[in-house]
Design a protein around this motif. Structure first.
Motif, PDB file in Angstrom:
ATOM      1  N   ALA A   3       0.599  -0.795  -0.077  1.00 12.14           N
ATOM      2  CA  ALA A   3      -0.110   0.210  -0.266  1.00 12.14           C
ATOM      3  C   ALA A   3       0.847   1.512  -0.107  1.00 12.14           C
ATOM      4  O   ALA A   3       2.080   0.975   0.570  1.00 12.14           O
ATOM      5  N   TYR A   4       0.545   2.489  -0.746  1.00 17.57           N
ATOM      6  CA  TYR A   4       1.519   3.647  -0.807  1.00 17.57           C
ATOM      7  C   TYR A   4       0.391   4.620  -0.755  1.00 17.57           C
ATOM      8  O   TYR A   4      -0.905   4.382  -1.130  1.00 17.57           O
ATOM      9  N   LYS A   5       0.421   6.275  -0.312  1.00 18.29           N
ATOM     10  CA  LYS A   5       0.036   7.435   0.153  1.00 18.29           C
ATOM     11  C   LYS A   5       0.920   8.361  -0.047  1.00 18.29           C
ATOM     12  O   LYS A   5       1.463   8.351   0.624  1.00 18.29           O
ATOM     13  N   GLU A   6      -0.384   9.356  -0.662  1.00 19.09           N
ATOM     14  CA  GLU A   6       1.495  10.196  -1.187  1.00 19.09           C
ATOM     15  C   GLU A   6       0.846  11.224  -1.385  1.00 19.09           C
ATOM     16  O   GLU A   6      -1.056  11.380  -1.072  1.00 19.09           O
ATOM     17  N   ALA A   7       0.921  12.378  -0.213  1.00 20.11           N
ATOM     18  CA  ALA A   7       0.376  14.097  -0.088  1.00 20.11           C
ATOM     19  C   ALA A   7       1.229  14.712  -0.770  1.00 20.11           C
ATOM     20  O   ALA A   7       2.668  14.879   0.154  1.00 20.11           O
ATOM     21  N   ARG A   8       0.810  15.852  -1.246  1.00 22.28           N
ATOM     22  CA  ARG A   8       2.002  17.105  -1.504  1.00 22.28           C
ATOM     23  C   ARG A   8       0.694  18.004  -0.905  1.00 22.28           C
ATOM     24  O   ARG A   8      -0.467  18.077  -1.590  1.00 22.28           O
ATOM     25  N   PRO A   9       1.229  19.235  -0.971  1.00 27.99           N
ATOM     26  CA  PRO A   9       0.552  20.569  -0.379  1.00 27.99           C
ATOM     27  C   PRO A   9       0.086  21.006  -2.049  1.00 27.99           C
ATOM     28  O   PRO A   9       0.506  20.512  -2.934  1.00 27.99           O
ATOM     29  N   SER A  10      -1.636  21.428  -2.255  1.00 24.99           N
ATOM     30  CA  SER A  10      -2.111  21.870  -3.328  1.00 24.99           C
ATOM     31  C   SER A  10      -1.394  22.635  -3.488  1.00 24.99           C
ATOM     32  O   SER A  10      -0.783  23.549  -2.644  1.00 24.99           O
ATOM     33  N   LEU A  69      -3.725  25.771  -4.575  1.00 22.01           N
ATOM     34  CA  LEU A  69      -4.017  26.517  -3.911  1.00 22.01           C
ATOM     35  C   LEU A  69      -4.111  26.835  -2.732  1.00 22.01           C
ATOM     36  O   LEU A  69      -4.428  27.333  -1.597  1.00 22.01           O
ATOM     37  N   GLY A  70      -4.543  25.138  -1.626  1.00 25.03           N
ATOM     38  CA  GLY A  70      -5.226  25.358  -0.728  1.00 25.03           C
ATOM     39  C   GLY A  70      -3.598  24.774   0.323  1.00 25.03           C
ATOM     40  O   GLY A  70      -3.693  25.243   1.677  1.00 25.03           O
ATOM     41  N   GLY A  71      -2.363  24.662  -0.074  1.00 25.30           N
ATOM     42  CA  GLY A  71      -1.227  24.007   0.138  1.00 25.30           C
ATOM     43  C   GLY A  71      -1.646  22.836   1.448  1.00 25.30           C
ATOM     44  O   GLY A  71      -1.883  22.207   0.739  1.00 25.30           O
ATOM     45  N   SER A  72      -1.511  23.083   2.524  1.00 26.28           N
ATOM     46  CA  SER A  72      -1.102  22.016   3.390  1.00 26.28           C
ATOM     47  C   SER A  72      -2.428  22.213   3.750  1.00 26.28           C
ATOM     48  O   SER A  72      -2.598  20.536   4.272  1.00 26.28           O
ATOM     49  N   LEU A  73      -3.272  22.367   3.896  1.00 30.18           N
ATOM     50  CA  LEU A  73      -4.890  22.529   4.195  1.00 30.18           C
ATOM     51  C   LEU A  73      -5.817  21.226   3.480  1.00 30.18           C
ATOM     52  O   LEU A  73      -6.702  21.135   3.634  1.00 30.18           O
ATOM     53  N   LEU A  74      -5.354  22.051   2.307  1.00 29.42           N
ATOM     54  CA  LEU A  74      -6.113  21.036   1.315  1.00 29.42           C
ATOM     55  C   LEU A  74      -4.752  20.128   0.159  1.00 29.42           C
ATOM     56  O   LEU A  74      -4.977  20.270  -1.094  1.00 29.42           O
ATOM     57  N   PRO A  75      -4.051  19.411   0.769  1.00 30.05           N
ATOM     58  CA  PRO A  75      -2.961  18.757  -0.078  1.00 30.05           C
ATOM     59  C   PRO A  75      -3.062  17.958  -0.993  1.00 30.05           C
ATOM     60  O   PRO A  75      -5.068  17.646  -1.318  1.00 30.05           O
ATOM     61  N   CYS A  76      -2.772  17.071  -1.886  1.00 31.17           N
ATOM     62  CA  CYS A  76      -3.399  17.007  -2.804  1.00 31.17           C
ATOM     63  C   CYS A  76      -2.846  14.859  -2.654  1.00 31.17           C
ATOM     64  O   CYS A  76      -1.588  14.806  -2.434  1.00 31.17           O
ATOM     65  N   GLU A  77      -4.072  14.449  -2.334  1.00 26.03           N
ATOM     66  CA  GLU A  77      -3.457  12.626  -2.342  1.00 26.03           C
ATOM     67  C   GLU A  77      -3.463  11.828  -3.238  1.00 26.03           C
ATOM     68  O   GLU A  77      -4.470  11.831  -3.926  1.00 26.03           O
TER      69      GLU A  77
END
Length: 120
Positions: A23-30, A32-40
């Motif tokens: 399993a993998y999970k990746e989160a990076r800052p979006s 527009l939303g930065g760390s509040l709304l990350p791209c996951e």
């Protein structure tokens, strides 16, 4: 006993050690939303651990392997104990094993997957 598998492309035979999911999970800052709304992004990778005759462990995707034997019994012989063909298995009424969720014939006394016994 063991489950013997064969790699479909190379035809090399291995002993199956176990299966699972990578399993993998990746989160990076979006943007527009930065760390509040990350791209996951996340996912599961179905893999199997096998070993060769020297004991070296290798990992393969499960769709690259096919089972040849389980506990010294060829798969086709094992499945023929529960019906003559796949078409007959589909035609018979089936239910779900409560322990392992395997589809079994209604009149079966023991689950072929997990060995759970059903009272008559």
């Amino acid at each position: 006993m063991a489950t013997i598998v064969q790699h479909r492309d190379t035809k090399v035979v291995y002993a199956l050690i176990g299966t699972g999911y990578g399993a993998y999970k990746e989160a990076r800052p979006s943007l527009l939303g930065g760390s509040l709304l990350p791209c996951e992004e996340s996912g599961e990778i179905p893999v199997a651990a096998v070993c060769d005759k020297t004991g070296v462990i290798k990992w393969f995707y499960t769709d690259e392997l096919e089972v040849l034997e389980i506990d010294g019994i060829k798969v086709e012989d094992l499945l023929s104990l529960y019906g003559e063909s796949d078409e007959e298995n589909l035609a018979t009424e089936q239910c779900i094993c409560p322990a392992c969720q395997y589809k079994i014939p209604v009149d079966c006394q023991e689950c072929p997957s997990c060995g759970l016994l059903f009272p008559e």
